[in-house]
Write a protein that holds these residues in place. Sequence first.
Motif, PDB file in Angstrom:
ATOM      1  N   GLY A 168       0.793  -1.235   0.000  1.00 60.27           N
ATOM      2  CA  GLY A 168       0.000   0.000   0.000  1.00 60.27           C
ATOM      3  C   GLY A 168       0.815   1.271   0.000  1.00 60.27           C
ATOM      4  O   GLY A 168       0.311   2.335  -0.381  1.00 60.27           O
ATOM      5  N   ASP A 169       2.067   1.187   0.409  1.00 60.07           N
ATOM      6  CA  ASP A 169       2.951   2.357   0.416  1.00 60.07           C
ATOM      7  C   ASP A 169       3.787   2.475  -0.851  1.00 60.07           C
ATOM      8  O   ASP A 169       4.655   3.356  -0.947  1.00 60.07           O
ATOM      9  N   GLY A 170       3.563   1.580  -1.812  1.00 57.26           N
ATOM     10  CA  GLY A 170       4.308   1.632  -3.062  1.00 57.26           C
ATOM     11  C   GLY A 170       5.648   0.927  -3.018  1.00 57.26           C
ATOM     12  O   GLY A 170       6.459   1.093  -3.937  1.00 57.26           O
ATOM     13  N   VAL A 171       5.898   0.134  -1.969  1.00 60.72           N
ATOM     14  CA  VAL A 171       7.167  -0.583  -1.830  1.00 60.72           C
ATOM     15  C   VAL A 171       7.012  -1.977  -2.450  1.00 60.72           C
ATOM     16  O   VAL A 171       6.049  -2.694  -2.142  1.00 60.72           O
ATOM     17  N   ARG A 172       7.972  -2.364  -3.261  1.00 61.79           N
ATOM     18  CA  ARG A 172       7.930  -3.679  -3.883  1.00 61.79           C
ATOM     19  C   ARG A 172       8.525  -4.727  -2.950  1.00 61.79           C
ATOM     20  O   ARG A 172       9.514  -4.477  -2.259  1.00 61.79           O
ATOM     21  N   TYR A 173       7.924  -5.906  -2.935  1.00 62.99           N
ATOM     22  CA  TYR A 173       8.414  -7.030  -2.151  1.00 62.99           C
ATOM     23  C   TYR A 173       8.155  -8.311  -2.933  1.00 62.99           C
ATOM     24  O   TYR A 173       7.414  -8.325  -3.927  1.00 62.99           O
ATOM     25  N   LEU A 174       8.769  -9.407  -2.476  1.00 58.73           N
ATOM     26  CA  LEU A 174       8.644 -10.706  -3.135  1.00 58.73           C
ATOM     27  C   LEU A 174       7.630 -11.556  -2.380  1.00 58.73           C
ATOM     28  O   LEU A 174       7.826 -11.859  -1.204  1.00 58.73           O
ATOM     29  N   ASN A 184      -0.721 -20.135   1.706  1.00 58.54           N
ATOM     30  CA  ASN A 184       0.083 -19.277   2.575  1.00 58.54           C
ATOM     31  C   ASN A 184       1.137 -18.532   1.753  1.00 58.54           C
ATOM     32  O   ASN A 184       1.818 -19.119   0.924  1.00 58.54           O
ATOM     33  N   THR A 185       1.253 -17.237   1.968  1.00 55.91           N
ATOM     34  CA  THR A 185       2.218 -16.415   1.239  1.00 55.91           C
ATOM     35  C   THR A 185       3.269 -15.891   2.202  1.00 55.91           C
ATOM     36  O   THR A 185       2.943 -15.350   3.266  1.00 55.91           O
ATOM     37  N   VAL A 186       4.533 -16.060   1.830  1.00 56.53           N
ATOM     38  CA  VAL A 186       5.657 -15.569   2.625  1.00 56.53           C
ATOM     39  C   VAL A 186       6.262 -14.390   1.882  1.00 56.53           C
ATOM     40  O   VAL A 186       6.547 -14.475   0.684  1.00 56.53           O
ATOM     41  N   ALA A 187       6.456 -13.288   2.588  1.00 58.53           N
ATOM     42  CA  ALA A 187       6.985 -12.073   1.972  1.00 58.53           C
ATOM     43  C   ALA A 187       8.485 -11.922   2.252  1.00 58.53           C
ATOM     44  O   ALA A 187       8.957 -12.225   3.348  1.00 58.53           O
ATOM     45  N   TRP A 188       9.201 -11.476   1.231  1.00 59.96           N
ATOM     46  CA  TRP A 188      10.631 -11.212   1.328  1.00 59.96           C
ATOM     47  C   TRP A 188      10.886  -9.768   0.883  1.00 59.96           C
ATOM     48  O   TRP A 188      10.304  -9.308  -0.104  1.00 59.96           O
ATOM     49  N   SER A 190      13.840  -6.531   0.033  1.00 60.08           N
ATOM     50  CA  SER A 190      15.189  -6.289  -0.463  1.00 60.08           C
ATOM     51  C   SER A 190      15.544  -4.818  -0.257  1.00 60.08           C
ATOM     52  O   SER A 190      14.681  -3.941  -0.387  1.00 60.08           O
ATOM     53  N   GLU A 191      16.809  -4.558   0.050  1.00 58.02           N
ATOM     54  CA  GLU A 191      17.242  -3.183   0.243  1.00 58.02           C
ATOM     55  C   GLU A 191      17.075  -2.352  -1.030  1.00 58.02           C
ATOM     56  O   GLU A 191      16.859  -1.135  -0.955  1.00 58.02           O
ATOM     57  N   ARG A 192      17.132  -2.973  -2.174  1.00 51.81           N
ATOM     58  CA  ARG A 192      17.016  -2.227  -3.429  1.00 51.81           C
ATOM     59  C   ARG A 192      15.626  -1.648  -3.620  1.00 51.81           C
ATOM     60  O   ARG A 192      15.451  -0.662  -4.353  1.00 51.81           O
ATOM     61  N   TYR A 193      14.616  -2.257  -2.956  1.00 51.36           N
ATOM     62  CA  TYR A 193      13.249  -1.760  -3.087  1.00 51.36           C
ATOM     63  C   TYR A 193      12.751  -1.063  -1.821  1.00 51.36           C
ATOM     64  O   TYR A 193      11.758  -0.343  -1.865  1.00 51.36           O
ATOM     65  N   GLY A 194      13.405  -1.319  -0.714  1.00 51.32           N
ATOM     66  CA  GLY A 194      12.972  -0.714   0.531  1.00 51.32           C
ATOM     67  C   GLY A 194      12.267  -1.720   1.425  1.00 51.32           C
ATOM     68  O   GLY A 194      11.940  -2.832   1.023  1.00 51.32           O
ATOM     69  N   ARG A 195      12.030  -1.314   2.653  1.00 47.00           N
ATOM     70  CA  ARG A 195      11.414  -2.190   3.640  1.00 47.00           C
ATOM     71  C   ARG A 195       9.895  -2.099   3.577  1.00 47.00           C
ATOM     72  O   ARG A 195       9.316  -1.015   3.614  1.00 47.00           O
ATOM     73  N   SER A 196       9.243  -3.272   3.445  1.00 48.35           N
ATOM     74  CA  SER A 196       7.785  -3.327   3.425  1.00 48.35           C
ATOM     75  C   SER A 196       7.294  -3.959   4.719  1.00 48.35           C
ATOM     76  O   SER A 196       7.901  -4.891   5.255  1.00 48.35           O
ATOM     77  N   LEU A 197       6.164  -3.461   5.218  1.00 51.40           N
ATOM     78  CA  LEU A 197       5.569  -4.044   6.412  1.00 51.40           C
ATOM     79  C   LEU A 197       5.106  -5.478   6.161  1.00 51.40           C
ATOM     80  O   LEU A 197       4.894  -6.236   7.123  1.00 51.40           O
ATOM     81  N   GLU A 198       4.988  -5.874   4.893  1.00 51.29           N
ATOM     82  CA  GLU A 198       4.565  -7.245   4.559  1.00 51.29           C
ATOM     83  C   GLU A 198       5.604  -8.258   5.022  1.00 51.29           C
ATOM     84  O   GLU A 198       5.281  -9.439   5.231  1.00 51.29           O
ATOM     85  N   CYS A 199       6.853  -7.835   5.201  1.00 53.94           N
ATOM     86  CA  CYS A 199       7.933  -8.758   5.553  1.00 53.94           C
ATOM     87  C   CYS A 199       8.065  -8.986   7.046  1.00 53.94           C
ATOM     88  O   CYS A 199       8.945  -9.743   7.487  1.00 53.94           O
ATOM     89  N   GLY A 200       7.227  -8.366   7.846  1.00 52.07           N
ATOM     90  CA  GLY A 200       7.272  -8.579   9.304  1.00 52.07           C
ATOM     91  C   GLY A 200       8.330  -7.722   9.954  1.00 52.07           C
ATOM     92  O   GLY A 200       8.982  -6.873   9.330  1.00 52.07           O
ATOM     93  N   ALA A 201       8.532  -8.009  11.252  1.00 47.75           N
ATOM     94  CA  ALA A 201       9.467  -7.198  12.040  1.00 47.75           C
ATOM     95  C   ALA A 201      10.895  -7.482  11.658  1.00 47.75           C
ATOM     96  O   ALA A 201      11.224  -8.583  11.237  1.00 47.75           O
TER      97      ALA A 201
END
Length: 201
Positions: A168-174, A184-188, A190-201
């Motif tokens: 929702g913030d425009g950050v890309r994640y895997l 079940n979806t696991v989020a990853w 990358s520093e190249r795209y920035g930190r997403s809240l989808e990846c957890g703490a």
Amino acid sequence: MFSALPRRPTRRPVVVTIGMVPALIVALTACHSGTDSASAGSASPVVVVTETATVIVPPGGGPPTTITPTPAAQTPATQTPTTPAVDTAAYAGDWIGHTRQMTLNPDGNGTMKVYSGAFNGETWSATWRGSGQGIAVTLVSQLSSQGLGTSGSMYAGATYSATLQTDGDGVRYLAMTGFGDATNTVAWCSERYGRSLECGA
């Protein structure tokens, strides 16, 4: 008594196959026009076949008849739409998430480390490639195991599908599927795209 006149042999059609024959047709016509009436009555037409038509020269030097075949209808070729290739360069690099790390090298090799808590986990070598709209990561061999490991959820040949998504913030994640429950979806991240809240703490 009069002896029977010898029977004039019947002439058979002459078929000539050539490329372009305007001069030959004229010659054949002139030849037939000089034939006497008796032979004209028993003569057969001369058939000349060219690359594009069939010309029939009648006996007696009459006008030739040209038969032009109707070309077969051409069916336009049907082009099958192609799916654009996945930009695998967008997936290469280091990915992290809560209790997990993964490296996807540009040469198609990599590693994956997944932990359950601080003391139970496994590290595997892996291969990866473009697949569908994303990539497929396949485990090859276990490199290390700690504690209870992952209780058999990671094994040689296990394949996980992943695609790049945008939060929702425009950050890309895997977003990766294939761990345990297929839904079940696991989020990853990358520093190249920035930190997403989808990846957890």
